[in-house]
Scaffold this active site. Structure first.
Site, PDB file in Angstrom:
ATOM      1  N   LYS A   1     -21.945  16.890  27.057  1.00 23.65           N
ATOM      2  CA  LYS A   1     -20.879  16.513  26.010  1.00 23.65           C
ATOM      3  C   LYS A   1     -19.185  15.707  26.605  1.00 23.65           C
ATOM      4  O   LYS A   1     -19.156  16.118  27.268  1.00 23.65           O
ATOM      5  CB  LYS A   1     -20.011  17.833  25.425  1.00 23.65           C
ATOM      6  CG  LYS A   1     -19.021  17.944  24.533  1.00 23.65           C
ATOM      7  CD  LYS A   1     -18.784  19.330  24.624  1.00 23.65           C
ATOM      8  CE  LYS A   1     -17.132  19.012  23.866  1.00 23.65           C
ATOM      9  NZ  LYS A   1     -16.124  21.219  23.948  1.00 23.65           N
TER      10      LYS A   1
ATOM     11  N   GLY B   1      -9.311  25.586  21.292  1.00 22.32           N
ATOM     12  CA  GLY B   1      -8.568  26.984  21.745  1.00 22.32           C
ATOM     13  C   GLY B   1      -7.277  27.180  21.056  1.00 22.32           C
ATOM     14  O   GLY B   1      -6.763  28.522  21.369  1.00 22.32           O
TER      15      GLY B   1
ATOM     16  N   ALA C   1     -14.247  22.982  18.554  1.00 21.01           N
ATOM     17  CA  ALA C   1     -12.998  23.010  19.040  1.00 21.01           C
ATOM     18  C   ALA C   1     -11.874  23.317  17.719  1.00 21.01           C
ATOM     19  O   ALA C   1     -11.884  22.657  16.501  1.00 21.01           O
ATOM     20  CB  ALA C   1     -12.019  21.772  19.891  1.00 21.01           C
TER      21      ALA C   1
ATOM     22  N   THR D   1     -13.972  29.759  22.354  1.00 23.33           N
ATOM     23  CA  THR D   1     -13.059  30.116  22.588  1.00 23.33           C
ATOM     24  C   THR D   1     -12.950  31.259  21.503  1.00 23.33           C
ATOM     25  O   THR D   1     -12.603  33.222  21.532  1.00 23.33           O
ATOM     26  CB  THR D   1     -11.565  29.737  22.290  1.00 23.33           C
ATOM     27  OG1 THR D   1     -11.399  28.909  23.428  1.00 23.33           O
ATOM     28  CG2 THR D   1     -10.341  30.787  22.973  1.00 23.33           C
TER      29      THR D   1
END
Lengths: 280, 274
Positions: free
Chosen positions: B104, B165, B191, B214
């Site tokens: 990634k 996050g 994300a 997260t």
């Protein structure tokens, strides 16, 4: 013998009569002293007290002649009777405090340790040196699990009194032990069991000296480190990192694990040890 | 219909995955929770980062020890890299560990937003693809850039929903839908996902998968949230396959008016509703 001079030793020799059938303990130990042994321990777990006393007297005389310290395994009473320089204890023997009470403040007390907890306890209790081992499996102490060089590394980091790496150490593996952080080594069967103990001691001393001379400065994970490691593998062991799944980069180039042992380090090298952490 | 639903794998660079959830391993409260959350998620691809070892500890504190023996595909990320060169260096370190050749690409252009640097991401993708990596770049939600990454050799493209996050969800659903529509490689939304609802929404926009860390790891109960994501991703995918209704301005009743109890009888006085 004063403590300072005593502290200088790097090659420690222990008797093991069963390793040299047909040759006397005194003759073999004299050979080791000719070869440069710097401290001698009488270890006799099978003989009677009288036999130990006789050997102790002879070795006391011999070690005086060669001006090296003389230690007796167990028997604090024989230490006093022969004016030996100290006693060496095992974990199951009398407490250090008791030996100290018997021997007074000036004689040496050493103790075998098999983990860092025992090492720190010995230091706290007033031992003058500790044995760290068995580093490798050994016939001298059958059935005792080897502590591996990772304990040597821990000792090098955390123990402030002299420590002697012991157990299965031979010319073939002594470099790994030195790389792990040992300054002092003891070899039993490899020396007294050799057909030429004097030559064997000289070989060990050369390796010890080479280790000391080759100190270099490398940058490891951004931090400057002084090391006597000759290869990448030795550096990893010295840093106690050998049990991690690591990837290593030396001066920007990845070193495959299979090549660690043959990749030599030089002063000024920059080495990165990386692994994997949680992330998204 | 069963066939369409039960055999609907995600295929990345020829690798067939039955789960469309790519699982990030950071910031879990404990290794045990991490393991159970992964189990609950059904994910087959796990992400992690490359860092210097802690020289003060001799214990193996690598995250990978928690996945030993599990049939997972490793997707190391290049987080921490600020340039293509740094990302390539990290990718090669990861590959040298023998964990396969997926990577990634994650190159932050700014430490506050952690938004990806598009130029460096494109350069790194190109170089790593040439070097034989299966490259999944984390990128901004720009449709043209996503197309360029695909052309540069990306095996899947991973636009962000919102900054890493933040849990802000999908800030530009229009772009994400456009990216998914025009792509010929899988599009993974990576994300910014905040909850299961965002994951379902992304799938309904046409995304092929979700990468999240997260929102699972920092949920009150990460294990239950992992299961929620699994279901949401599946639900969103099914809804996408099923095809949603077009949006209308005004209501349309679920039942015909005809036959209503209050309908005037045929030919009778027309006093009823229209």
């Amino acid at each position: 013998m004063g403590r300072e001079a005593w502290n200088d030793f790097r090659l420690y020799v222990i008797t093991a009569e069963s390793n040299h059938p047909g040759k006397s303990v005194v003759d073999v130990i004299e050979q080791t002293l000719i070869g440069g042994a710097q401290i001698v321990q009488l270890r006799n777990k099978t003989g009677s007290r009288d036999e130990v006393l006789e050997q102790a007297k002879a070795l006391r005389e011999l070690t005086r002649k060669y001006k090296v310290p003389f230690i007796i395994n167990d028997y604090p009473d024989i230490v006093l009777e022969t004016d030996a320089d100290g006693v060496h204890l095992g974990q199951e023997d009398m407490p250090i405090a008791e030996a100290r009470r018997l021997l007074g403040p000036y004689r040496m007390i050493g103790i075998s340790t098999h983990n860092l907890q025992q090492a720190l306890a010995a230091e706290r209790d007033g031992a003058d040196y500790i044995g760290v081992g068995p580093v490798f499996p050994t016939d001298t102490k059958p059935g005792r699990a080897a502590v591996t060089t990772s304990y040597v590394t821990e000792a090098a980091r955390h123990v402030t009194i002299p420590f002697v790496a012991i157990g299965g150490i031979t010319l073939g593996n002594v470099d790994l032990v030195l790389a792990a952080g040992a300054n002092r080594i003891c070899s039993v069967s490899a020396i007294v069991g050799s057909h030429d103990p004097a030559a064997m001691c000289r070989s060990f001393l050369r390796r010890l000296e080479a280790g000391a001379e080759e100190s270099k400065t490398v940058v490891m994970n951004g931090r400057e480190e002084h090391t006597r490691a000759r290869t990448v593998e030795q550096l990893v062991i010295q840093a106690g990192q050998q049990n991690k799944k690591l990837v290593i980069e030396l001066n920007g180039i990845i070193v495959q694990r299979a090549l660690w042992a043959e990749t030599e380090l030089k002063s000024g090298d920059s080495i990165e040890l990386v692994h994997f952490v949680g992330g998204g | 219909m069963e066939e369409k639903v039960s055999r609907d794998p995600l295929v990345i660079a020829g690798h067939t995955l039955s789960s469309r959830f790519l699982f990030g391993t950071g910031r879990f409260p404990s290794p045990a929770v991490l393991q159970q959350a992964l189990e609950a998620s059904g994910a087959e691809v796990i992400t992690f980062a490359v860092r210097r070892v802690n020289l003060e500890s001799v214990e193996d504190d690598s995250v990978l020890q928690h996945f030993e023996g599990k049939p997972v595909t490793y997707l190391p990320n290049t987080s921490g890299a600020r340039t293509a060169e740094e990302a390539v260096r990290i990718a090669r370190l990861a590959r040298a560990a023998g964990l396969g050749n997926w990577i990634k690409v994650e190159i932050s252009g700014d430490s506050r937003s952690l938004l990806p640097d598009p130029i460096e991401t494109l350069r790194a993708t190109e170089e790593l693809a040439k070097d034989g990596f299966i490259v999944l770049p984390y990128t901004s939600d720009d449709p043209i850039l996503c197309k360029r990454l695909e052309e540069a050799g990306a095996s899947a493209v991973m636009p962000g929903g919102s900054p890493i996050g933040t849990g802000l969800g999908l800030l530009n659903p229009y772009n994400l839908a456009l990216i998914a529509e025009q792509a010929s490689v899988p599009i993974i939304i990576d994300a910014g996902i905040g909850s299961a609802k965002d994951a379902a929404e992304a799938m309904e926009l046409g995304a092929d998968g979700i990468l999240a860390n997260t929102p699972i790891a920092k949920a009150q109960d990460p294990i239950i949230m992992a299961r929620a994501f699994r279901l949401a991703i599946e639900a969103g995918r099914l809804a996408w396959l099923a095809g949603r209704i077009p949006r209308k301005k005004y209501a349309s009743a679920s039942s015909d008016w005809a036959g209503s109890l209050f309908e005037a009888a045929a030919g009778a006085d027309s006093g009823g509703k229209p």
